[in-house]
Write a protein that holds these residues in place. Structure first.
Motif: not given
Ligand code: DC
Length: 237
Positions: A55-58, A96-97, A101-102, A109-113
């Motif tokens: 959500l923050w990234a969006l 909101a989460i 879309q979230v 985002v969970a893919v990013i180590p």
């Protein structure tokens, strides 16, 4: 009450970790909340934490593939979980989460180590402060490989879609069954095939198929397992 006996019986009470992993719609949240409520443990929804980062990234227009900024954002995120609510940097983001879309962004985002490292550190800190029932995808495999109890909760894909559809419609969302099925399939595929901490059953986890069980039946089955593992069969009540 039930854990009070356990703590009193042990001069150096040990913190307890119950890990619940599994795919979307298997019933993890319902089960984890019920078990935490029955045992007086803290319930931790780790999916909500990845959702908060998404959500923050969006909101900041950070692309899902911007690994460096995503990691910084995950480290900086001040995430507070309280019963039934989640706050990000002091703002209540509980509702909101839950948007599609979230949901999809959280899986990306969970893919990013670096994002996972930041979240795992926060989750371990939570598990060190209190006895917890923690649900997610990698709790029994990565976050707490020595958890006292590990459950891998599953259900037929069609049933998982039906459950999510009921939840979405209860929130007043206008979603089609086909569209939701497609989104969940894509998310499960990404969550199970990523290189870092994919959704997987820990070798010592107990597999539970909730397809034909009621919420009460799943709860009772897990309480039985916790009682036998944590208190050597002594009854809590
Ligand atoms: O449990 P959930 O559907 O709210 O989780 C949202 C996403 O977050 C999920 O698609 C994958 C990711 N996730 C994860 O990678 N590891 C966790 N422990 C929890 C969630």
């Amino acid at each position: 009450m039930l854990l009070l006996f356990y703590f009193l019986a042990d001069p150096k009470p040990k913190r307890i970790v119950v890990a619940i992993d599994g795919p979307a719609g298997a019933g993890k949240s319902t089960l984890a909340k019920r078990v935490a409520g029955r045992l007086g443990l803290t319930y931790i929804d780790t999916g909500a934490m990845y959702r908060a980062a998404a959500l923050w990234a969006l909101r900041q227009n950070v692309g899902w593939d911007d690994m460096h900024r995503m990691e910084q954002l995950a480290i900086a995120a001040d995430i507070e979980l309280s019963p039934g609510r989640i706050q990000l940097n002091g703002e209540d983001i509980t509702e909101a989460i839950r948007t599609p879309q979230v949901s999809s962004g959280a899986s990306k985002v969970a893919v990013i180590p670096g994002v996972r490292r930041a979240m795992v550190a926060k989750q371990r800190a939570m598990g060190e402060r209190a006895s917890v029932v923690m649900e997610g995808r990698d709790i029994g495999t990565v976050v707490f490989p020595n958890a006292d109890v590990k459950i891998f909760l599953d259900a037929d894909p069609q049933e998982r879609v039906r459950r999510r559809l009921r939840e979405s419609r209860a929130r007043g969302e206008d979603v089609s069954e086909g569209g939701l099925a497609e989104q969940m399939k894509e998310r499960d595929q990404r969550d199970s095939t990523r290189a870092d901490a994919p959704l997987a059953q820990a070798p010592d986890a107990i597999y539970l198929d909730s397809t034909r069980l009621t919420e009460e039946e799943v709860e009772e089955a897990v309480l039985k397992i916790v009682r036998s593992r944590v208190t050597n069969g002594k009854d809590f009540s």
